[in-house]
Design a protein around this motif. Structure first.
Motif, mmCIF file in Angstrom:
data_model
loop_
_atom_site.group_PDB
_atom_site.id
_atom_site.type_symbol
_atom_site.label_atom_id
_atom_site.label_comp_id
_atom_site.label_asym_id
_atom_site.label_seq_id
_atom_site.Cartn_x
_atom_site.Cartn_y
_atom_site.Cartn_z
ATOM 1 N N GLU A 250 27.494 36.191 -104.628
ATOM 2 C CA GLU A 250 28.262 37.349 -104.151
ATOM 3 C C GLU A 250 27.323 38.191 -103.295
ATOM 4 N N THR B 91 25.384 24.200 -109.147
ATOM 5 C CA THR B 91 26.334 24.837 -108.229
ATOM 6 C C THR B 91 26.087 26.337 -108.200
ATOM 7 N N ARG C 138 29.654 29.756 -116.473
ATOM 8 C CA ARG C 138 28.473 29.800 -115.604
ATOM 9 C C ARG C 138 27.600 30.954 -116.042
ATOM 10 N N ASN D 90 32.149 20.622 -115.394
ATOM 11 C CA ASN D 90 31.177 21.703 -115.412
ATOM 12 C C ASN D 90 30.482 21.661 -116.775
ATOM 13 N N GLY E 191 27.615 30.209 -106.588
ATOM 14 C CA GLY E 191 28.512 31.089 -105.821
ATOM 15 C C GLY E 191 27.811 32.430 -105.703
ATOM 16 N N GLU F 201 31.387 44.010 -100.336
ATOM 17 C CA GLU F 201 30.955 42.717 -100.894
ATOM 18 C C GLU F 201 31.830 41.585 -100.383
ATOM 19 N N ARG G 58 32.734 41.494 -120.066
ATOM 20 C CA ARG G 58 31.727 41.689 -119.028
ATOM 21 C C ARG G 58 30.614 42.577 -119.540
ATOM 22 N N ASN H 77 25.833 33.300 -109.126
ATOM 23 C CA ASN H 77 26.598 32.581 -110.164
ATOM 24 C C ASN H 77 26.154 31.141 -110.132
ATOM 25 N N GLU I 61 25.461 34.235 -114.580
ATOM 26 C CA GLU I 61 25.378 35.086 -113.401
ATOM 27 C C GLU I 61 24.005 35.742 -113.416
ATOM 28 N N SER J 249 25.736 27.260 -112.124
ATOM 29 C CA SER J 249 26.160 26.348 -113.178
ATOM 30 C C SER J 249 25.641 24.955 -112.859
ATOM 31 N N ALA K 269 32.419 37.368 -101.426
ATOM 32 C CA ALA K 269 32.036 36.229 -102.272
ATOM 33 C C ALA K 269 32.752 34.972 -101.805
ATOM 34 N N PRO K 270 32.010 33.894 -101.649
ATOM 35 C CA PRO K 270 32.634 32.612 -101.312
ATOM 36 C C PRO K 270 32.968 31.856 -102.594
ATOM 37 N N VAL K 271 33.689 30.762 -102.458
ATOM 38 C CA VAL K 271 33.883 29.881 -103.607
ATOM 39 C C VAL K 271 32.584 29.090 -103.775
ATOM 40 N N PHE K 272 32.182 28.885 -105.012
ATOM 41 C CA PHE K 272 30.908 28.216 -105.260
ATOM 42 C C PHE K 272 30.884 26.786 -104.724
HETATM 43 P P1 ADP Z 1 32.893 38.997 -109.992
HETATM 44 O O1 ADP Z 1 34.165 39.345 -110.614
HETATM 45 O O2 ADP Z 1 31.806 38.656 -110.948
HETATM 46 O O3 ADP Z 1 32.472 39.968 -108.924
HETATM 47 P P2 ADP Z 1 33.481 37.143 -107.831
HETATM 48 O O4 ADP Z 1 34.835 36.547 -107.782
HETATM 49 O O5 ADP Z 1 33.126 38.190 -106.838
HETATM 50 O O6 ADP Z 1 33.214 37.610 -109.322
HETATM 51 O O7 ADP Z 1 32.403 36.012 -107.734
HETATM 52 C C1 ADP Z 1 32.280 35.002 -108.675
HETATM 53 C C2 ADP Z 1 31.541 33.864 -108.042
HETATM 54 O O8 ADP Z 1 31.262 32.881 -109.044
HETATM 55 C C3 ADP Z 1 32.344 33.161 -106.958
HETATM 56 O O9 ADP Z 1 31.497 32.849 -105.889
HETATM 57 C C4 ADP Z 1 32.783 31.898 -107.698
HETATM 58 O O10 ADP Z 1 33.083 30.828 -106.836
HETATM 59 C C5 ADP Z 1 31.540 31.628 -108.521
HETATM 60 N N1 ADP Z 1 31.735 30.590 -109.548
HETATM 61 C C6 ADP Z 1 32.825 30.307 -110.279
HETATM 62 N N2 ADP Z 1 32.615 29.214 -111.039
HETATM 63 C C7 ADP Z 1 31.349 28.773 -110.778
HETATM 64 C C8 ADP Z 1 30.560 27.673 -111.193
HETATM 65 N N3 ADP Z 1 30.997 26.797 -112.062
HETATM 66 N N4 ADP Z 1 29.317 27.539 -110.667
HETATM 67 C C9 ADP Z 1 28.857 28.437 -109.797
HETATM 68 N N5 ADP Z 1 29.547 29.487 -109.375
HETATM 69 C C10 ADP Z 1 30.797 29.660 -109.837
#
Ligand code: ADP
Ligand code: MG
Length: 695
Positions: A193, A189, A444, A331, A191, A271, A432, A322, A446, A324, A273-276
């Motif tokens: 950014e 999977t 996951r 997961n 996600g 920036e 972080r 991101n 990054e 995983s 970011a979508p949901v993964f």
């Molecule tokens: P950051 O605080 O690191 O900037 P964001 O919220 O901008 O974080 O982005 C985090 C990304 O990681 C999102 O796209 C989120 O959906 C993704 N993410 C969360 N869990 C997983 C996972 N299990 N596998 C892949 N991506 C994930």
């Protein structure tokens, strides 16, 4: 805005739409194809195609296209209308299963490097049923893979799907070892950014460098850059917010879960970011995200710059990948709550550490392009050295494993792997670390090296394949073990000992890290050209071959394409530099010098006793810089000609980085200094101050 439930996915031929519109049997057959990868019978395809067409036509579609991702890293589409002559001067709207499943675009004009000669133009696109069809600009878009007549992949999707399949196969083997008999597939999977810049369209249009290369090739720093840290997460300007709202809606319609938006570190940088989601879909979506951003920006008289480094002196843009791996219900990178699951988690964790260390140069290569060379190692993005950040607690566990605190006798006890601390770990086990290229972030990894304009396919192909390989090695050994627990313990300890060197929890921007990494024997590959060499290494070819991701021919073809793309990019940049310097900067400077000299003469004539020292100083300083610029310009021309003359592609690429690129920088220096000395009215194009702050 209408209701979210009406907007979201309204332009997607999703599972829900399929269920509504397809006969039960057809839906079942299609679902099997999507979930288990079973081939679709032609009759079934006909029914699906017809339903798809009806749905699309109801939404106003007149055309369909096989939407694919050639090795340009962009997307490609050739539109065909649904119309078929009906014999009586009329037409009907037709779309067959055959047209859905397969098309034959001319493959010869896409990068293929010997895999297709121009006279052998046949190439095929094949429907990827695992990524839903969607509507874009009155056209039904069908995500497809693109391959040559001979079956070699010519795109970014095919090998990604292959790598997902390889990873699934090996991960399932591991799950079996832990007693899971029901899971049949594991998906990776992602996600991603997405960072980007937005600038004013009118200003953009006055800069050839932005138009032709996506980045500025000249430009002195404005009085203010990003030093006040006032842009990051800052209040969003109305004009930008209007763009972001539009983007959200357009992406939501496409079923893309646009979730987070904010201002980034550099002025004019943002920036999304979508949901993964599943890697394949995430990759398709990210291509659509980039495409949509560019189009919507235009609507707002803005230009979206996706380039990794549009402006020197302020942060560039990346794409945090991101990543995983997961079964349908879990997961696999989530630290579990029972010892049994913890051992499993640790297996996946250690396999990842081993994979990343063993194939660090390959992972580095996956994020290499001309734009990203400006970022990696430049104290704004991760360094070019691959290392893993685990965070305090996981690091401690890994250290325990390394120090042999987990003996096989201990292993037989309740907390087999000696990690009793793990269940008590709070969810967020990691702090972080912004400087790490590969950071564990709770559930996951990054991968932060990826460039903003890149397709995320390449990095994920590598991540999936190297993990598959590490899991394969573990499974090979443990499947035959008489005592699984003790064999696992021994194996993990051995792997941690061997690959511990890749773990680094400190500050990656610190100079000391470069020295320390060298001592540890970690590669520090600074440029794309150096990074690309790895694609023809025997062990890399063997790795991809073993897991059915790339044949040797495909590896070599891709390497050549990337060398070529690199060289062409720098060549275009160099030619634009020459053009702008010769035709815009130097003439502007000459005009200004002439006007200062004229004023000097005028003053001398009118008031001979008046001092003209200022004018004189300006004329001298500008003339000197002008001369230097001209000398460097001539040198750049010579370097370009010399590089182009090279026949061997890797040599040519080497010349472009080490000679042409250097000559470009040498030309830029006096030009940027001239910009700080020439009167505003004379400067031929908008400055950094205009571009970054007048949005
Ligand atoms: P950051 O605080 O690191 O900037 P964001 O919220 O901008 O974080 O982005 C985090 C990304 O990681 C999102 O796209 C989120 O959906 C993704 N993410 C969360 N869990 C997983 C996972 N299990 N596998 C892949 N991506 C994930
Ligand atoms: Mg983010």
């Amino acid at each position: 805005m209408s209701k979210m439930s009406e907007i979201f996915g309204s332009n997607v031929f999703s599972i829900t739409v399929m269920k509504e519109r397809l006969p039960k049997d057809t839906f079942k057959a299609l679902k099997k194809t999507i979930e288990l990868g079973e081939a679709l019978a032609p009759e079934v395809a006909d029914v699906v195609a017809s339903a798809m067409k009806d749905w699309a036509v109801e939404k106003g579609a007149t055309h369909y296209t096989h939407w694919f991702q050639p090795m340009t890293g962009k997307t490609a589409e050739k539109h065909d209308s649904f119309i078929e002559p009906a014999g009586d001067g009329k037409v009907i709207m037709e779309f067959s299963g055959k047209q859905l499943i397969q098309c034959e675009p001319d493959a010869s004009s896409f990068p293929n490097c010997g895999l297709r000669a121009t006279f052998e133009a046949r190439g095929y696109t094949a429907w990827d049923a695992t990524s839903p069809a969607f509507m874009k600009d009155d056209t039904l878009c069908i995500p497809t893979a693109f391959c040559a007549y001979t079956g070699e992949a010519l795109d970014k999707k095919t090998p990604l799907l292959r790598s997902m399949q390889a990873l699934s196969k090996q991960a399932v083997r591991i799950l079996r070892l832990f007693g899971d008999t029901t899971t049949h597939s594991v998906t990776s999977t992602v996600g991603p950014e997405q960072e980007y810049f937005l600038i004013d369209k009118k200003l953009y249009q006055e800069r050839k460098d932005l138009i032709f290369t996506g980045r500025t090739l000249f430009g002195a720093m404005p009085p203010k850059g990003q030093e006040l840290d006032d842009h990051y997460f800052g209040s969003i300007k109305e004009r930008i917010s209007a763009f972001m709202k539009d983007i959200d809606v357009e992406l939501w319609k496409l079923g893309i879960t646009s979730k987070t938006k904010h201002n980034e570190v550099a002025p004019a940088q943002h920036e999304m970011a979508p949901v993964f989601t599943t890697t394949n879909i995430a990759t398709d979506h990210n291509q659509l995200v980039m495409d949509t951003m560019v189009k919507i920006a235009n609507r707002h008289d803005l230009v979206c710059l996706l380039h990794e480094k549009p402006f020197a002196g302020v942060n560039g843009s990346g794409k945090h990948n991101n990543w995983s791996i997961a079964t349908e219900s879990a997961n696999l990178f989530a630290p579990g709550s029972t010892p049994h699951e913890n051992a499993q988690f640790l297996t996946f964790l250690v396999a990842t550490i081993a994979a990343v260390d063993k194939y660090a140069p390959l992972l580095r290569m996956s994020a290499a392009n001309a734009g990203n060379d400006h970022r990696l190692g430049a104290n704004e993005a991760p360094p070019a050295i691959i290392s893993i950040f685990l965070g305090e607690q996981l690091n401690d566990i890994i250290e325990q494993i390394k120090d042999g605190s987990l003996t096989s006798s201990k292993e037989a006890a309740t907390m087999d792997l000696g990690v009793t601390t793990l269940p008590d770990l709070p969810k967020d086990v990691t702090d972080r670390n912004r400087t790490s290229p590969f950071a564990f972030t709770g559930n996951r990894f990054e991968f932060r090296m990826v460039g903003s304009a890149q397709s995320i396919s390449g990095p994920n192909i590598v991540l999936n394949t190297i993990l598959a390989d590490a899991l394969c090695e573990i499974a090979d050994e443990l499947e035959n073990a008489t005592d699984f627990r003790s064999a696992l313990s021994t194996k993990l300890e051995q792997l941690v000992k061997k690959h511990y060197k890749v773990i680094f929890n400190g500050d990656g921007y610190n100079e000391d890290w470069v020295v320390e990494a060298e001592k540890r024997g970690l590669p520090n590959i600074k440029t794309t050209v150096e990074a690309l060499a790895v694609f023809s290494d025997d062990d890399v070819i063997a790795l991809f071959g073993k897991h059915g991701v790339f044949t040797k021919e495909e590896c070599l073809a891709r390497q050549e394409i990337m060398y070529e793309e690199y060289a062409k990019t720098i060549n275009i940049e160099a030619l634009v530099s020459v053009d702008m310097a010769q035709k815009e900067i130097l003439p502007a400077v000459m005009d200004y010098i002439a006007s200062v000299a004229d004023s000097m003469n005028a003053i001398n004539a009118a008031v001979p006793s008046a001092p003209v020292g200022t004018q004189e100083k300006i004329v001298i300083k500008l003339s000197e810089l002008l001369e230097l610029a001209q000398v460097n310009l001539d040198k750049l021309r010579i370097e370009i000609d010399a590089a182009i003359a090279k026949e061997e592609i890797s040599e040519l690429a080497h010349d472009f980085i080490f000679k042409v690129f250097e000559a470009m920088k040498a030309l830029r220096t006096p030009c940027d200094e001239l910009e700080t000395l020439v009167a505003v009215a004379y400067w031929p194009f908008p400055t950094y101050g205009d571009l970054l702050f007048r949005v």
